[in-house]
Design a protein around this motif. Sequence first.
Motif, PDB file in Angstrom:
ATOM      1  N   PHE B 320       0.847  -1.195   0.000  1.00 16.33           N
ATOM      2  CA  PHE B 320       0.000   0.000   0.000  1.00 16.33           C
ATOM      3  C   PHE B 320       0.880   1.242   0.000  1.00 16.33           C
ATOM      4  N   PRO B 321       0.647   2.127  -0.944  1.00 21.25           N
ATOM      5  CA  PRO B 321       1.499   3.314  -1.014  1.00 21.25           C
ATOM      6  C   PRO B 321       1.302   4.218   0.197  1.00 21.25           C
ATOM      7  N   TRP B 322       2.399   4.699   0.724  1.00 19.99           N
ATOM      8  CA  TRP B 322       2.388   5.661   1.825  1.00 19.99           C
ATOM      9  C   TRP B 322       2.697   7.054   1.296  1.00 19.99           C
ATOM     10  N   GLU B 323       3.633   7.108   0.330  1.00 21.54           N
ATOM     11  CA  GLU B 323       4.011   8.388  -0.272  1.00 21.54           C
ATOM     12  C   GLU B 323       4.428   8.129  -1.717  1.00 21.54           C
ATOM     13  N   THR B 324       3.971   8.983  -2.605  1.00 16.55           N
ATOM     14  CA  THR B 324       4.351   8.864  -4.020  1.00 16.55           C
ATOM     15  C   THR B 324       4.725  10.247  -4.532  1.00 16.55           C
ATOM     16  N   ARG B 325       5.914  10.347  -5.092  1.00 13.17           N
ATOM     17  CA  ARG B 325       6.317  11.596  -5.767  1.00 13.17           C
ATOM     18  C   ARG B 325       6.881  11.205  -7.129  1.00 13.17           C
ATOM     19  N   ASP B 464      23.691  11.834  -8.414  1.00 15.38           N
ATOM     20  CA  ASP B 464      22.452  12.283  -7.776  1.00 15.38           C
ATOM     21  C   ASP B 464      21.428  11.154  -7.719  1.00 15.38           C
ATOM     22  N   VAL B 465      20.621  11.180  -6.667  1.00 18.56           N
ATOM     23  CA  VAL B 465      19.564  10.175  -6.517  1.00 18.56           C
ATOM     24  C   VAL B 465      18.362  10.646  -7.345  1.00 18.56           C
ATOM     25  N   THR B 466      18.020   9.889  -8.368  1.00 19.89           N
ATOM     26  CA  THR B 466      16.913  10.298  -9.232  1.00 19.89           C
ATOM     27  C   THR B 466      15.631   9.539  -8.933  1.00 19.89           C
ATOM     28  N   ALA B 467      15.753   8.397  -8.287  1.00 22.67           N
ATOM     29  CA  ALA B 467      14.551   7.630  -7.955  1.00 22.67           C
ATOM     30  C   ALA B 467      14.809   6.844  -6.678  1.00 22.67           C
ATOM     31  N   TRP B 468      13.719   6.553  -5.971  1.00 17.35           N
ATOM     32  CA  TRP B 468      13.867   5.967  -4.619  1.00 17.35           C
ATOM     33  C   TRP B 468      12.634   5.126  -4.328  1.00 17.35           C
ATOM     34  N   ARG B 469      12.904   3.973  -3.758  1.00 19.77           N
ATOM     35  CA  ARG B 469      11.788   3.132  -3.316  1.00 19.77           C
ATOM     36  C   ARG B 469      12.113   2.588  -1.927  1.00 19.77           C
ATOM     37  N   ALA B 506      15.506  15.939  -1.397  1.00 27.27           N
ATOM     38  CA  ALA B 506      15.081  16.316  -2.747  1.00 27.27           C
ATOM     39  C   ALA B 506      15.300  15.121  -3.677  1.00 27.27           C
ATOM     40  N   ILE B 507      14.292  14.276  -3.748  1.00 29.53           N
ATOM     41  CA  ILE B 507      14.336  13.110  -4.635  1.00 29.53           C
ATOM     42  C   ILE B 507      13.101  13.198  -5.528  1.00 29.53           C
ATOM     43  N   PRO B 508      13.292  13.380  -6.848  1.00 30.49           N
ATOM     44  CA  PRO B 508      12.150  13.684  -7.718  1.00 30.49           C
ATOM     45  C   PRO B 508      11.143  12.542  -7.852  1.00 30.49           C
ATOM     46  N   ASN B 509      11.629  11.326  -7.845  1.00 25.88           N
ATOM     47  CA  ASN B 509      10.728  10.178  -8.015  1.00 25.88           C
ATOM     48  C   ASN B 509      10.860   9.277  -6.798  1.00 25.88           C
ATOM     49  N   LEU B 510       9.779   9.144  -6.044  1.00 26.49           N
ATOM     50  CA  LEU B 510       9.895   8.407  -4.778  1.00 26.49           C
ATOM     51  C   LEU B 510       8.613   7.640  -4.504  1.00 26.49           C
ATOM     52  N   ILE B 511       8.771   6.418  -4.075  1.00 25.20           N
ATOM     53  CA  ILE B 511       7.616   5.712  -3.520  1.00 25.20           C
ATOM     54  C   ILE B 511       8.013   5.060  -2.202  1.00 25.20           C
ATOM     55  N   ALA B 512       7.173   5.246  -1.199  1.00 25.95           N
ATOM     56  CA  ALA B 512       7.304   4.518   0.067  1.00 25.95           C
ATOM     57  C   ALA B 512       6.041   3.687   0.198  1.00 25.95           C
ATOM     58  N   GLU B 513       6.194   2.417   0.534  1.00 29.12           N
ATOM     59  CA  GLU B 513       5.029   1.530   0.514  1.00 29.12           C
ATOM     60  C   GLU B 513       5.099   0.519   1.642  1.00 29.12           C
ATOM     61  N   HIS B 514       3.959   0.042   2.046  1.00 24.32           N
ATOM     62  CA  HIS B 514       3.834  -0.836   3.209  1.00 24.32           C
ATOM     63  C   HIS B 514       3.244  -2.181   2.785  1.00 24.32           C
ATOM     64  N   VAL B 515       4.028  -3.227   2.935  1.00 25.74           N
ATOM     65  CA  VAL B 515       3.490  -4.580   2.813  1.00 25.74           C
ATOM     66  C   VAL B 515       2.998  -4.971   4.202  1.00 25.74           C
TER      67      VAL B 515
END
Lengths: 150, 729
Positions: B320-325, B464-469, B506-515
């Motif tokens: 389940f997504p917690w944060e999406t950028r 640079d960090v361009t994407a993050w999960r 400052a990370i342009p593409n990010l998703i934090a999610e909860h299993v």
Amino acid sequence: MPTLTVNGNAVDTNADPQTPLLWVLREHLGLTGTKFGCGVGSCGACTIHLDGEATFACQVPLEAAVGHKITTIEGLSPNGDHPLQRAWIAEQTPQCGYCQSGQIMRAAALLAANPKPSREDIIDGMAPNLCRCGTYPRIARAIERAAQEG
Amino acid sequence: MTYHKPNLSRRAFLATSGALSVAVLGGGLVSVFRDAAEAQDLGRSEINAWVSIARNGRVAIRYTSGEMGQGVSTSLPLVLAEELDADWSMVDALQVDQGPPATFGNPLINNILYTAGSLSIAGYFDRMRRAGATARRVLVHSAAASWRVPVGEVTTEPGFVVHGRSRRRMSFGEVVALPQLVTDVPAITDADLKPREQWRLIGSDVGRLDVPEKARGAITYSIDVRLPGMVYAAQLLAPVEGETPTVTTDTDARAVPGVVDIIPLRNAVAVVAETWEAALAARELLKVEWSNTSPFRSTDSAAELKELAAAAADPAREAFPWETRGDARAALRSSARVISADYSTEYVYHAQMEPLAAVAAVDADGKGAEVWLGTQSQTVSIGIAAAVLQTTPDRIRFHAMQMGGGFGRRTFFARDLLRDALLISKQLKRPVKLMWTREDDVKNGWFRPATAHRLEAALDSNGDVTAWRHRVVSASILAFAMPDNWAKANNRDFLVMEGAESADYAIPNLIAEHVIADRRTRVAAWRGIGWGPNMFARECFIDELAAAANADPVAFRRRLLRNNERGLRVLDAVVAISKFGTAPQGRAHGLSFAGYKETRAAGVAEVSVDGEGRVRVHRFWAAVDPGVAVHPNNLLAQVEGGIIFGLSGLLQERITIAGGEVQQSNFYDYEPLRIGDIPQIEVQIVESGAAPTGAGEIGVPMTGAAVANAIFALTGRRQRQMPFGQVRS
């Protein structure tokens, strides 16, 4: 009926002779400044003085305390102004406060035996007493302050 | 025999003194109460819901949050006293035991009386200021009317109302003794509040009001309460959650002198006796057969850790997504360079020094009770008590007791413990003190759940960090602790996930999610809530990314914080005070940028590892920005304590479960840090002047990665599984 000497007073109790002194003090005599933390001598919350020695009240059966001088936090000083109690306030040591009676009683026995302890002496001497809030830095500072200011 | 009544005089009995009405705060008029019997005895005037003033000038200020060591019993009254212009030496703090949530509830916690999440100062700061300013205005208007001078000519000095032109002054006590108080005062606007440069109490280091009594052992905790006619209850608790007693053989137990009754309950058999030692002795003789159908019988914490790790690695598992950028999935797919790493934490126990206890005296009709409880929520506990007795909350006379530590353990424990105390008291028609031994407290703990984390990040050619999960696998705390809230939460568990949004970076593409993993045992928030595990994983991973990008950990974080002035300031401050990277021979430094909610913070650990792989933390530096430090010396104490709490957890705390039974028992096999284990700690407060935020949890989240990163710097070995007091190769 066993008679105990607590904070200079002779007190009678009808508790079973095998009862840990901790429960006699807290529940029979109402001296609740001495705390229950573990019941197995692992945390020091119940530290009192037995003939001046820092002792886990949870590990002393009532019958073994008869005839000895028992001092609790309530009897450490007449007005709550033992140098350690003043230092505890000056250093703003307690947080939740639950372990602090035991800490102060342990520290009082330490200073009585070693009035000018080094930091190492303090660390060694206070090792039996747990504090979950993390007041250890201020406990050490308060003991140093009390040793200095007397 | 003696008995000891808890110190009731310092408490506010708001619900029982029916003459009191509710003040309107933040607008409208304020009522002044002069008719409460208790108030009349003391010559005390209720200025509003938060303040009463006696004719001798003593100012009583109420605070709602429970005191569990974090210092709210001083810091909240301090905020009100500032605007009231009280003489601090004349202030008494009163714990609100119960009262209307509309007045006393924390606006950040569903407007109920609830103390958690370091939200007391953040939630009540504005309200306390306005209550103080309103009370001051009542005093000013009343004095002006008495002197027959314009209100605008009247001002205050600490504890006094002053008319400068005629050189007249009245103490606050003299004002409340006037024949008439002017109650009809205009509402306080923002412009009426003191500007910061005029503060003399907020930001000062007054002594904590509770400290002198704590230095004398004179504070009454719920476990200390003794009542006339009280019986003691011990419990033989089910060895596994969900089991119930089926056959109880209690002949021997009942034969113990002093035993009053043996009472089977849902999850325990209670042994009730005239003395506590008799209850404990009888419990030893009790023979109970338990049901064996609970699904928790299969809980095995070692196997669960593997399941959690497998779920973290399995992209097919629903999350389940917690944060999406931006679009992190696409960015990770298309990136030339993706780094990933896995982290985990295990179950940890609160180990608050006061074992749980509840004292209850049920009324003769069984439909009301007086309750003494160390709880993180008066509202929740009163609600539970009313539900147990099938009565209304007004029939519960509640005493919110000083807590011997909370750390998240005392949020919902009343669900079981208070329920049982009430049932026993009701059945026996006597007051009862129900206590848990330390073993009961450990084996029936509500633990911070084990977690697994998979971190993935894309690095571009500039490093640079361009994407993050950030994928977190954990049982839901919210679902267990607050089922009503969970039903409305849309699978968003802030107690597990908060922090994983990494909003400061400052990370342009990010998703934090909860299993959301199955719950295998009782779970709860633990000091630092989700920020503890989440910041451990994130800040270790940041160091791994920095290494992959050939950047140093400071420079790498500074780039990520380029849009975050508050973050940069604490980072730079901790680097400066620690002289980061200059550890003596045989030691190394590790860095972590990890605050808590709006409080920004960063930490540095100085670590060595001995020949047997044992970790020693010698020094720890922290910089924290709580916006405004309301009570700086206490803020420092909270951060110190939080650091020690965090270090204790990461070095040596672990609960294991086999066959559904907790394998630890007491402090000899679940041992928090002792005085000889702690580092030298230095904390710098870096105030930004933003709205003030909390203190209690800040120290914890920064610790895990600071120590793990220092171990890597020293040994070249990553520590990705907490605890790691023994270095893993």
